[in-house]
Design an enzyme around this catalytic site. Structure first.
Site, PDB file in Angstrom:
ATOM      1  N   GLY A 503      41.271  38.538  56.829  1.00 13.11           N
ATOM      2  CA  GLY A 503      40.363  37.401  56.827  1.00 13.11           C
ATOM      3  C   GLY A 503      40.932  36.241  56.047  1.00 13.11           C
ATOM      4  O   GLY A 503      42.043  36.318  55.526  1.00 13.11           O
ATOM      5  N   GLY A 504      40.181  35.195  55.989  1.00  3.19           N
ATOM      6  CA  GLY A 504      40.606  33.983  55.309  1.00  3.19           C
ATOM      7  C   GLY A 504      40.912  34.206  53.841  1.00  3.19           C
ATOM      8  O   GLY A 504      41.739  33.512  53.260  1.00  3.19           O
ATOM      9  N   PHE A 505      40.263  35.174  53.249  1.00  2.00           N
ATOM     10  CA  PHE A 505      40.473  35.407  51.826  1.00  2.00           C
ATOM     11  C   PHE A 505      41.518  36.488  51.566  1.00  2.00           C
ATOM     12  O   PHE A 505      41.803  36.805  50.436  1.00  2.00           O
ATOM     13  CB  PHE A 505      39.165  35.800  51.157  1.00  2.00           C
ATOM     14  CG  PHE A 505      38.142  34.712  51.177  1.00  2.00           C
ATOM     15  CD1 PHE A 505      38.329  33.569  50.403  1.00  2.00           C
ATOM     16  CD2 PHE A 505      37.009  34.808  51.958  1.00  2.00           C
ATOM     17  CE1 PHE A 505      37.390  32.554  50.403  1.00  2.00           C
ATOM     18  CE2 PHE A 505      36.070  33.794  51.962  1.00  2.00           C
ATOM     19  CZ  PHE A 505      36.255  32.654  51.196  1.00  2.00           C
ATOM     20  N   GLY A 506      42.045  37.068  52.640  1.00  2.61           N
ATOM     21  CA  GLY A 506      43.067  38.083  52.455  1.00  2.61           C
ATOM     22  C   GLY A 506      42.807  39.309  53.308  1.00  2.61           C
ATOM     23  O   GLY A 506      41.757  39.426  53.939  1.00  2.61           O
ATOM     24  N   VAL A 508      42.218  43.329  54.531  1.00  4.38           N
ATOM     25  CA  VAL A 508      41.310  44.403  54.135  1.00  4.38           C
ATOM     26  C   VAL A 508      41.943  45.737  54.510  1.00  4.38           C
ATOM     27  O   VAL A 508      42.452  45.899  55.614  1.00  4.38           O
ATOM     28  CB  VAL A 508      39.950  44.266  54.857  1.00  4.38           C
ATOM     29  CG1 VAL A 508      38.987  45.332  54.372  1.00  4.38           C
ATOM     30  CG2 VAL A 508      39.361  42.890  54.654  1.00  4.38           C
ATOM     31  N   LYS A 522      39.382  44.793  49.683  1.00  2.17           N
ATOM     32  CA  LYS A 522      39.716  43.416  50.061  1.00  2.17           C
ATOM     33  C   LYS A 522      40.708  42.899  49.033  1.00  2.17           C
ATOM     34  O   LYS A 522      40.396  42.823  47.838  1.00  2.17           O
ATOM     35  CB  LYS A 522      38.442  42.567  50.095  1.00  2.17           C
ATOM     36  CG  LYS A 522      38.739  41.119  50.389  1.00  2.17           C
ATOM     37  CD  LYS A 522      37.578  40.411  51.022  1.00  2.17           C
ATOM     38  CE  LYS A 522      37.613  40.572  52.477  1.00  2.17           C
ATOM     39  NZ  LYS A 522      37.101  39.724  53.387  1.00  2.17           N
ATOM     40  N   ASP A 619      30.496  31.506  55.210  1.00  3.43           N
ATOM     41  CA  ASP A 619      31.351  32.032  56.272  1.00  3.43           C
ATOM     42  C   ASP A 619      30.641  33.163  57.020  1.00  3.43           C
ATOM     43  O   ASP A 619      31.207  34.221  57.249  1.00  3.43           O
ATOM     44  CB  ASP A 619      32.684  32.512  55.698  1.00  3.43           C
ATOM     45  CG  ASP A 619      33.740  32.634  56.796  1.00  3.43           C
ATOM     46  OD1 ASP A 619      33.486  32.164  57.927  1.00  3.43           O
ATOM     47  OD2 ASP A 619      34.817  33.208  56.534  1.00  3.43           O
TER      48      ASP A 619
END
Ligand SMILES: *[C@@H]1O[C@H](CO)[C@@H](O)[C@H](O)[C@H]1NC(C)=O
Ligand SMILES: *[C@@H]1O[C@H](CO)[C@@H](O)[C@H](O)[C@H]1NC(C)=O
Ligand SMILES: *[C@@H]1O[C@H](CO)[C@@H](O)[C@H](O)[C@H]1NC(C)=O
Ligand SMILES: *[C@@H]1O[C@H](CO)[C@@H](O)[C@H](O)[C@H]1NC(C)=O
Ligand SMILES: *[C@@H]1O[C@H](CO)[C@@H](O)[C@H](O)[C@H]1NC(C)=O
Ligand SMILES: *[C@@H]1O[C@H](CO)[C@@H](O)[C@H](O)[C@H]1NC(C)=O
Length: 811
Positions: A503-506, A508, A522, A619
């Site tokens: 995802g956008g934050f990294g 998983v 995550k 999001d």
């Protein structure tokens, strides 16, 4: 003396039989109404005549709406039917209407005792059948009216209540069955023993009570919200010198609405739908278990969305543990005081907001709330007090003995009144420590107990102030720190094979701890720019958010620059895995999808409103909705925006953390986010769940609109149901339509037009509300039309009349 029957209508149109319409001028007279003939009110709204209910063979005189003869709103001879078609309604010499059978025997009659010079019977446009003097048209001059003797139906303008002088009462009683209009066992009436409130009773037994009038509405039922927010009718409680009654009037006379009491004892508010030509239910009452009178017994609070349903009030414990779990009638249940009372010296009052006030109180209108408190405090058998005037004027209610029939206002609703409950000092202190809420302790400090409490409270306050800096260390225990070696081992050293998403934050990863527990890790990309302490305190805050529709945070991990969040692993993956796949979408039936929609809405409402932090997700999208074993939705990635941005309330952001297709126009173009940008994303998600199609990349042979545009166009053409996923065969049309309408309301172009999540939950969960018409959605062309100019640093490409944004899809 009039010995003819004068039956006229307001403008004097009288119809005989269904085959021949005979119109007669004002003041024309007729001998009688025979079976087969009818009397119609001036503007054709109501009709009076003979009818046969259900499968019965009996004939009755009734009044019905002319546009809907099957719903009889009033019956004259409820208990005394005529068995053939030779009945006749006539006006007799003394000015009473009498119903005669074929032998000229009186079956039913009005009982006016006033003799009139020139009596006429008239069916008014309100549905009221009146007898009055033909010369004196004043409404005070009715010597008899059907509105004084209601059947099972309350029409606009009817008065439910009492004449305080004569004691005469008007109330509803249901039909005994669909075939028999004689009065059933229930009644629906205005109880004026204490503060006026509506009750449903059988004999002397209460089945349900509405809670006292709060100035706008009877304030303790789920339907209170519907009444306050309704645009259909205005409820009124009228207190005159010699009359106290409840009545209502529609805001617009073209709207037909009524209350009917069914034979089951359920009361319903119906509204006529001119389009579908049927009665629509606005609300039913009793609606849920907590509406049942004293459902939870004494000193016990009914909480409709919690398990168990009943919870003892503060300071009380269940009387008998074993009785407790048994379902069914619980009126014998009782909570008793936890500890022996140390009244009056060591007790105080705990404020409970938003509850339905318990039954049986003592009231004094001239006492203000301060005097009320002092009075209640003095007398140890006073269990609670409240202000009887919600607008804050004087008025005191006190309860002595058990507190009966209490319910708490569930989240998403707004009704209920404030009550102050007497509790032992120990409970007050506990409450203070637990909730850290300001409580007023009125314990008399002259006794040792009192002094002790004061010292304890002061100590706590002092300690809290002293410990403010180290507070987070204490609370970290709630979200454990897990070391990176454990995580590394669990995820097979973050192997590619264990990666389940990015995802956008990294990325998983899936992992298995040595205990066998499956986890999802995550691994945050390391550009959050946050220090260790900042990160920790954010994680602590987010870890505290607990809701059945939020993914639970198990722990966090910090090692050097590495920051990780550890969640429960969800075997059913995420919502996008199901709804956008032709085969797997069949697993999600309509009922399941509707549950999922409601679940997501509740989770988001919690983030927005009910949690301490007020989190904007920023999001929300199908891939961020995880599904547990039972396919219950869990919102994930909430609060990440905080970790990456710091303050969530900041209304502008440099980094846009959303996903195109779900982003509201103001967020995508100007970086402006608010609770309403989440509402927009929710609307998109809702329409995706209903349609099984992605908003972004939506293709249709006929146009270049995205899913929002497609739904909007179909909505405007009255074909909204075509939006629905083809595989949904079991769907409930009214629910699907409501979802689409709510979805469209959420994606309206202007944030201020979009509903709050509390309204969304309310609109979704309640049948039969009149919802606003949606206005134009934001972004509805295929690639996203942006009105006005933009200021973001995104790459933009201009086409002829629409701009599009190109950027990588978040996750
Ligand atoms: C009687 O009136 C109704 C409308 O109330 C009308 O539809 C019908 O045609 C009329 N019948 C005759 C015979 O005029
Ligand atoms: C008329 O009859 C009703 C019952 O049908 C009764 O309740 C009421 O008291 C009577 N009124 C008078 C004036 O006798
Ligand atoms: C009509 O009746 C009302 C109420 O009974 C009375 O006050 C009024 O004087 C009457 N008017 C006439 C013109 O008789
Ligand atoms: C009442 O409703 C009708 C039909 O919806 C509408 O045409 C009319 O303008 C409304 N009247 C008022 C006073 O709102
Ligand atoms: C109500 O309270 C006032 C002021 O305390 C008192 O004078 C009065 O007697 C009370 N009324 C009743 C009915 O108790
Ligand atoms: C407390 O109130 C109850 C109920 O009103 C009353 O019976 C009792 O006498 C009162 N006790 C005192 C000490 O005032």
């Amino acid at each position: 003396m009039g010995c003819f029957l004068f039956l006229i209508t307001f403008v004097g149109t009288l119809f005989f039989s269904s085959t021949m319409n005979l119109s007669v001028d004002t003041k024309s007279l007729a001998q009688s109404i025979r079976d087969g003939e009818t009397l119609v009110s001036a503007s054709q709204s109501f009709e009076l005549g003979f009818f046969t209910p259900g499968n019965s063979n009996n004939r009755y005189i009734g009044i019905w709406y002319k546009f809907n003869p099957s719903k009889v709103v009033w019956v004259a001879n409820r208990k005394n039917p005529i068995t053939d078609k030779q009945g006749m309604l006539v006006m007799n010499d003394d000015g009473n209407l009498v119903l005669l059978n074929k032998d000229k025997k009186v079956i039913w009659s009005t009982n006016s005792s006033r003799v009139l010079e020139n009596p006429v019977a008239q069916l008014l446009d309100s549905g009221n059948l009146v007898i009055r003097d033909n010369i004196n048209m004043s409404s005070d001059g009715y010597v008899w009216q059907s509105f004084d003797y209601p059947s099972d139906t309350m029409l606009a303008g009817m008065r439910l209540g009492r004449n305080l002088r004569s004691g005469f009462e008007r109330y509803l009683t249901p039909w005994r069955s669909a075939d028999d209009p004689s009065p059933g066992d229930f009644s629906f009436r205005l109880d004026i023993q204490g503060l006026p409130e509506l009750v449903i009773t059988t004999g002397s037994r209460k089945e349900a009570r509405s809670g006292p009038w709060d100035g706008r509405q009877f304030g303790g039922t789920l339907f209170s919200n519907k009444v306050v927010h309704n645009v259909i009718y205005k409820p009124m409680l009228v207190h005159k010198q010699d009359e106290l009654y409840y009545t209502f009037e529609p805001f617009n006379n073209t709207v037909k609405t009524l209350i009917v009491l069914h034979q089951s004892g359920t009361q319903q508010r119906l509204v006529w739908n001119w389009k579908t030509t049927e009665w629509r239910i606005l609300y039913s009452w009793p609606f849920d278990q907590c509406d049942n009178y004293a459902q939870c017994g004494a000193n016990n609070n009914c909480r409709i969305n919690k398990t168990p349903l009943c919870e003892c009030l503060k300071g009380f414990i269940p009387k008998a543990e074993d009785e407790w779990d048994t379902q069914g009638l619980s009126q014998s249940r009782k909570c008793i005081e936890k500890s022996p009372s140390d009244c009056p010296s060591g007790e105080g009052f705990l404020k409970l907001p938003a509850i339905k006030l318990p039954d049986f109180y003592w009231s004094n209108n001239s006492m203000n709330i301060k005097e009320c408190e002092a009075e209640c405090f003095k007398n140890c058998s006073c269990r609670a007090y409240a202000n009887s005037d919600v607008s804050g004027g004087s008025g005191c209610l006190m309860w002595f003995g058990d507190l009966i029939d209490i319910r708490v206002c569930p989240p998403g609703f707004s009704w209920g009144q404030v009550i102050f409950l007497r509790v032992p000092a120990s409970e007050l202190v506990k409450h203070y420590l637990n909730k850290k809420k300001r409580i007023k302790i009125i314990a008399v400090v002259s006794t040792i107990t009192g002094i002790f409490i004061l010292v304890l409270v002061l100590c706590t306050v002092w300690q809290k102030t002293k410990n403010r800096g180290s507070e987070s260390r204490e609370e970290e225990e709630e979200v454990p720190l897990i070391d990176s070696i454990t995580i590394s081992a669990a995820t097979n050293n973050f192997s590619q094979a264990n990666m389940i998403g990015k995802g956008g934050f990294g990325p998983v990863y899936k992992g298995i701890l040595s205990t066998g527990q499956e986890i999802a890790v995550k691994r945050l990309s390391n550009d959050s720019g946050q220090g260790v302490e900042e990160f920790k305190s954010e994680v602590v805050l987010i870890g505290k958010l607990q809701h059945r529709n939020l993914a639970g945070l198990l722990g966090s991990c910090i090692q050097g620059d590495e920051r990780m969040l550890i969640y429960e692993y969800m075997p059913n993956k995420s919502l996008d895995y199901f709804i956008f796949d032709d085969e797997r979408s069949k697993f999600l039936s309509w009922i399941k999808r509707f549950d999922i929609i409601i679940g997501i809405a509740r989770g988001l409402l919690y983030l927005h409103q009910d949690s301490k932090l007020q989190i904007i997700h920023r999001d929300l999208k199908a891939s961020n909705i995880l599904l547990d074993n039972d396919l219950n939705p869990k919102i994930s990635d909430f609060g990440l925006a905080r970790i990456f941005r710091g303050d969530d309330k900041e209304a502008n952001t440099k980094r846009i953390a959303g996903t195109y297709g779900y982003m509201s126009p103001e967020y995508a173009t100007d970086g402006k986010f608010s609770l309403k940008s989440d509402v927009f994303s929710f609307g998109v998600l809702l329409l995706e769940i209903v349609s099984g199609k992605k908003n972004r990349g939506f293709l249709h042979p006929d146009h270049h609109l995205n899913l929002l545009g497609h739904a909007w166009v179909l909505w405007n053409n009255g074909r909204a149901l075509e939006v629905k996923d083809v595989c949904l065969e079991d769907s409930i049309e009214s629910q699907v339509l409501r979802c689409i309408q709510v979805g469209l309301l959420c994606v309206q172009i202007f944030p201020e037009d979009r509903p709050k999540m509390s309204s969304v939950v309310f609109m979704l969960a309640n049948e039969g509300l009149l919802l606003p018409q949606p206005k134009q959605p934001g972004f509805f062309t295929e690639r996203g039309f942006i009105p006005g100019s933009t200021s973001s640093s995104k790459e933009k490409s201009h086409t002829e009349n629409a701009m599009s944004i190109t950027t990588q899809d978040g996750r």
